[in-house]
Motif scaffolding. Structure first.
Motif, short mmCIF file in Angstrom:
data_model
loop_
_atom_site.label_atom_id
_atom_site.label_comp_id
_atom_site.label_asym_id
_atom_site.label_seq_id
_atom_site.Cartn_x
_atom_site.Cartn_y
_atom_site.Cartn_z
N TYR A 89 0.86 -1.19 0.00
CA TYR A 89 0.00 0.00 0.00
C TYR A 89 0.89 1.23 0.00
O TYR A 89 1.82 1.34 0.80
CB TYR A 89 -0.91 0.03 1.22
CG TYR A 89 -1.86 -1.15 1.33
CD1 TYR A 89 -3.13 -1.09 0.75
CD2 TYR A 89 -1.48 -2.32 1.99
CE1 TYR A 89 -4.00 -2.18 0.84
CE2 TYR A 89 -2.34 -3.40 2.09
CZ TYR A 89 -3.60 -3.33 1.51
OH TYR A 89 -4.46 -4.40 1.60
N VAL A 90 0.58 2.16 -0.90
CA VAL A 90 1.35 3.41 -0.99
C VAL A 90 0.44 4.55 -0.58
O VAL A 90 -0.65 4.74 -1.15
CB VAL A 90 1.86 3.65 -2.43
CG1 VAL A 90 2.71 4.91 -2.48
CG2 VAL A 90 2.65 2.45 -2.91
N GLY A 91 0.88 5.32 0.42
CA GLY A 91 0.07 6.43 0.91
C GLY A 91 0.19 7.65 0.03
O GLY A 91 0.86 7.64 -1.02
N THR A 92 -0.45 8.73 0.44
CA THR A 92 -0.47 9.96 -0.35
C THR A 92 0.95 10.50 -0.53
O THR A 92 1.65 10.76 0.45
CB THR A 92 -1.34 11.03 0.34
OG1 THR A 92 -2.67 10.51 0.49
CG2 THR A 92 -1.40 12.29 -0.50
N THR A 93 1.36 10.63 -1.76
CA THR A 93 2.70 11.10 -2.08
C THR A 93 2.63 11.97 -3.33
O THR A 93 1.54 12.31 -3.82
CB THR A 93 3.65 9.92 -2.39
OG1 THR A 93 3.17 9.26 -3.57
CG2 THR A 93 3.71 8.94 -1.25
N LEU A 94 3.80 12.28 -3.86
CA LEU A 94 3.88 13.03 -5.11
C LEU A 94 3.20 12.27 -6.24
O LEU A 94 2.69 12.87 -7.19
CB LEU A 94 5.36 13.27 -5.44
CG LEU A 94 5.67 14.15 -6.66
CD1 LEU A 94 5.17 15.56 -6.42
CD2 LEU A 94 7.17 14.17 -6.93
#
Length: 341
Positions: free
Chosen positions: A94-99
């Motif tokens: 899971y990848v959270g809010t990023t660029l």
């Protein structure tokens, strides 16, 4: 250390930075035009640090970390953060809010959701290597690595001489952090190399024992940890390690400040790295990335959006080109017309 390593999970914060970096750029066999860029790259590296805040849960086979690549030098400060949660049981990242959320086209309804990447889907694209990679990203690998590291660290430190450990008086910062004991460990080149090779050797043997590594892979890696076989290479530089270890009232490690220095025999090449790590919530790790609360969006949906956006741009460009009037062909000169007649 045994009490610390036997915990079922914990939270941690870590910061690694370069404390010393000396490279004789002028002596390198590179074009003069490239040496300037090498010097600039080294200067930038000195301003970089990697910060990590995370949690590890041995029982549920998952880990999370917020990586922060930080640059602070010459009145310039830049920070890029990437939050990740990995579930080894389901092999899901899971990848959270990023660029990425800003760059990639996402539907308004997906704003704030975690990007879910099913590694099983990605592994299918690797063909024959799929089973091997799947093995390396599974809970069996997770358990083997953790157990191998634990055994390696305990074995490595047990082999150190008693005089390498010394109690230090508690500082004001130690007391404010709730530490009850401050121990410094100083290792010379021989002891530093032996410790690192012992940890690596024990880890590799554990991975082989648990079937994570094949016999061929095991044989190849064991060569890298055979001190007699790598002594020629190890003799080209000197290494030293200093560890400041802080213990909490529970008897577990609360803080480790590590300083590694490596230098070539003539001291022209020098690298120094420092790391400060703090540990808390043993046996009760707190996770901040919660897919069940924030919701998720599958990475395939984002890929489809990217492909659709590119297709729309291409179609728009082609339509615009089609509407442009074609240039009229120049009229042939009169003399050429008469000859043709």
């Amino acid at each position: 250390m045994q009490k610390t390593l036997n915990s079922s999970g914990y939270n941690y914060t870590s910061k690694s930075s370069i404390t010393n970096l000396a490279v004789p750029v002028k002596d390198l066999k590179t074009a003069a035009s490239k040496q300037q860029y090498l010097e600039k790259s080294l200067e930038m590296a000195r301003g970089l640090s990697i910060i990590a805040d995370g949690a590890i849960d041995m029982k549920n086979k998952k880990s999370e970390v917020l990586y922060n690549l930080h640059y602070d030098q010459d009145n310039v400060e830049v920070s890029i953060k990437v939050p990740l949660l990995f579930d080894y049981t389901t092999q899901t990242l899971y990848v959270g809010t990023t660029l990425f959320n800003t760059i990639f086209p996402m539907a308004p309804g997906n704003k704030g959701k975690l990007i879910r990447i099913d590694l099983n889907d990605l592994l299918k694209l690797t063909g024959e290597k799929s089973d091997k990679l799947k093995n390396l990203l599974g809970k069996k690998y997770f358990d083997s690595v953790n157990e191998g590291l634990k055994q390696g660290v305990l074995k490595g430190f047990a082999g150190l001489k008693d005089e390498r450990f010394s109690d230090q008086p508690l500082t004001g910062d130690d007391k404010a952090a709730g530490l009850v004991r401050h121990i410094t460990v100083r290792l010379n080149h021989e002891e530093s190399v032996t410790l690192l090779l012992t940890i690596a050797d024990t880890l590799i043997q554990r991975l082989y024992q648990d079937g994570v590594l094949s016999k061929e892979e095991y044989g190849t890696l064991m060569i890298l940890t055979d001190k007699q076989k790598v002594d020629t290479y190890l003799a080209t530089f000197s290494m030293a390690v200093t560890l400041d270890i802080g213990l909490a009232s529970t008897g577990q490690i609360s803080r480790i400040e590590s300083r590694f220095t490596v230098a070539g025999k003539d001291n022209r090449y020098q690298v120094g790295v420092a790391n400060i790590s703090r540990f808390s919530r043993y046996d009760d790790p707190l996770f901040t990335i919660r897919p069940e609360l924030t919701g998720t969006v599958d990475h395939k949906e984002i890929l489809e959006s990217i492909l659709a956006a590119r297709a729309a741009q291409k179609a728009e460009a082609e339509a615009k080109k089609a509407k442009e009037p074609k240039e009229a062909e120049p009229e042939a000169p009169k003399e050429e017309k008469k000859i043709a007649e």
